[in-house]
Design an enzyme around this catalytic site. Structure first.
Site, short mmCIF file in Angstrom:
data_model
loop_
_atom_site.label_atom_id
_atom_site.label_comp_id
_atom_site.label_asym_id
_atom_site.label_seq_id
_atom_site.Cartn_x
_atom_site.Cartn_y
_atom_site.Cartn_z
N HIS A 3 13.59 -2.88 26.36
CA HIS A 3 12.03 -2.20 25.83
C HIS A 3 11.91 -3.60 25.05
CE1 HIS A 3 8.68 -0.28 23.83
NE2 HIS A 3 9.00 -1.54 22.84
N ASP A 9 4.50 10.30 17.64
CA ASP A 9 4.19 8.37 17.43
C ASP A 9 2.15 8.40 18.17
OD1 ASP A 9 4.96 5.81 17.46
OD2 ASP A 9 4.26 5.56 19.65
N ARG A 60 -2.46 3.95 12.28
CA ARG A 60 -2.29 2.42 11.85
C ARG A 60 -2.96 2.09 12.94
NH1 ARG A 60 3.41 2.76 14.07
NH2 ARG A 60 3.15 0.63 13.31
N SER A 98 8.61 3.44 15.38
CA SER A 98 7.87 4.18 16.89
C SER A 98 8.99 3.92 17.41
CB SER A 98 6.66 3.35 16.46
OG SER A 98 5.72 2.73 17.57
N LYS A 100 10.36 6.88 20.57
CA LYS A 100 10.29 6.79 22.61
C LYS A 100 11.23 6.74 23.09
CE LYS A 100 6.89 4.26 21.42
NZ LYS A 100 5.56 3.00 21.04
N1 URA Z 1 5.23 -1.23 20.00
C1 URA Z 1 5.35 0.05 19.56
O1 URA Z 1 5.45 1.26 20.55
N2 URA Z 1 6.04 0.36 18.14
C2 URA Z 1 4.72 -0.05 17.19
O2 URA Z 1 4.69 -0.14 16.78
C3 URA Z 1 4.61 -1.58 17.73
C4 URA Z 1 4.66 -2.24 18.60
#
Ligand code: URA
Length: 437
Positions: free
Chosen positions: A84, A163, A170, A185, A189
């Site tokens: 990621h 999220d 946010r 966050s 995932k």
């Molecule tokens: N990428 C994400 O998935 N979440 C965040 O808060 C920032 C970048």
């Protein structure tokens, strides 16, 4: 909910740690629509100021991961890896690394996002290939992973819905740039998607959430600790985002640049980062080589003998796309423009976020979530930081199907770069690599 949200906000405001039960209840209630956005906004702002303890962080991450469906990769034999990136400009490393690992028999199961704001998204890049579908059912996801050795699908609506809701909130309450909120966050995932081991590319610089190395390290550290507390091995590569990665920014152009690297060529910094991430993942896998040198050799070999490119072709075909798109060179747009250096000197700095926004102006990205993107639009950067340029030399080429945007895009691009008499100090592409214990 058995707690009053008011009390939880009050606790966080005074930096009193919340219990696991309080966090779980709060996330469940918010996902169910039982906590109003104004209270959750106050809570998020309190986190922005007061931070979170490691225990709170892992509870929050697990609660968000459990807020929706969790993908079961149990049917796939062996250790599953995920990669990621925290988001950048011109970042096509996933398109390189996933086929490389598949060619080395390391399954990579990934759910990716779409681009938003100045950052691009892997799903948009893949979908620039005609016919390719990224919205896959669980059955398709597992079938492609089994047949090809990697899969990179769009994140489903059911994955970590808490999220999704919190991120949207946010975004409008100036609380995106909180390290614990970003860490939870991203990791929620990753946990919900079911990978056993995770390599994170934490971007640092003018085109990243974290512009300072110290905050990039802090973010990496928090994600590694979440991994430790939830039983996932995590490696974080902290890499430079003070200029676009490679030369292409824009979806079809980035796929073409990834293919170039998979044919053994490519811009050196992009190649270095891709090889390093692939090596880190290989060494975390069941196929780990005896030494780092042997891992580098294995990765380089599949990039040069065509077997990684062959995996990419297989993926495109399985996902419904036209594999001949991988043989394309260049894009077809109604308008294009070469940008020339206004004076001679060295390229010393780049406001990378601005370059990302230029690509959005051209149609390659979106400024709103529901906006369509133009797969052909984008930028080819001809000069990298540290290179000398003469007056009138081409710095970049812009491609768009939008009428009347090229002049503003050119102005904005030129303002994003500094040209000075002295060369800048060299910046490494990789600043640091942090690993879980
Ligand atoms: N990428 C994400 O998935 N979440 C965040 O808060 C920032 C970048």
């Amino acid at each position: 909910m058995k707690y009053r949200m008011y009390d939880l906000i009050e606790k966080k405001k005074h930096k009193i740690p919340l219990t696991e039960d309080e966090i779980r209840e709060m996330i469940t209630a918010y996902t169910a629509g039982d906590i109003p956005d104004y209270q959750m906004s106050a809570f998020l702002m309190a986190v922005w100021f007061q931070g979170m303890t490691d225990e709170e962080l892992s509870c929050l991450t697990l609660a968000m991961a459990a807020s929706g469906e969790e993908l079961s990769l149990a049917q796939i034999p062996g250790t599953k890896l995920d990669k990621h990136s925290t988001g950048g400009v011109g970042d096509k490393t996933t398109l390189i690394v996933a086929p490389v690992l598949a060619a080395l028999q390391v399954p990579t199961a990934k759910m990716s996002g779409r681009g938003l704001g100045f950052t691009g998204g892997t799903v948009d890049k893949l979908e620039s290939i005609p016919g390719l579908r990224s919205e896959l059912s669980e059955e398709e996801f597992l079938r492609i992973l089994n047949r090809v050795g990697f899969v990179d699908a769009a994140q489903t609506k059911e994955l970590a819905p808490a999220d999704k809701l919190l991120y949207a909130l946010r975004d409008v309450t100036a609380t995106v740039d909180s390290i614990p909120l970003i860490a939870s966050s991203i990791m929620s995932k990753k946990l919900a998607a079911g990978a056993d081991r995770i390599v994170l590319d934490v971007k640092c610089g003018s085109g990243a959430f974290m512009s300072e190395l110290s905050s990039a390290k802090e973010l990496a550290g928090q994600m590694i600790r979440i991994g430790e507390m939830t039983g996932r091995a995590v490696t974080a590569v902290i890499s430079d985002m003070n200029q676009p990665l490679g030369r292409a920014v824009g979806n079809a152009l980035e796929v073409q640049e990834a293919v170039e690297v998979l044919k053994g060529g490519g811009e050196p910094r992009l190649v270095e980062l891709s090889v390093r991430i692939a090596v880190e993942m290989l060494q975390m896998s069941d196929q780990a080589r005896d030494s780092r040198e042997a891992a580098v050799e294995a990765v380089t070999e599949v990039m040069q003998n065509g077997s990684a490119l062959d995996r990419f072709r297989a993926y495109v075909k399985e996902a419904g796309g036209d594999p001949s798109a991988l043989d394309r060179v260049g894009v077809e747009t109604a308008f294009r423009k070469e940008i020339r250096a206004p004076r001679a000197g060295y390229l010393t700095a780049c406001n990378t976020g601005e370059v990302g926004l230029v690509s959005v102006m051209l149609g390659a990205g979106r400024s709103r979530k529901d906006e369509a993107i133009d797969p052909e639009a984008g930028i080819l950067v001809k000069k990298k930081l540290g290179e000398s340029v003469s007056e009138g030399e081409v710095l970049a080429e812009l491609f768009t199907n939008r009428e009347g945007v090229l002049e503003d895009a050119e102005d904005r691009f030129l303002r994003a770069y500094s040209i000075d008499a002295e060369p800048p100090e060299d910046t490494p592409i990789i600043y640091d690599i942090l690993r879980s214990r």
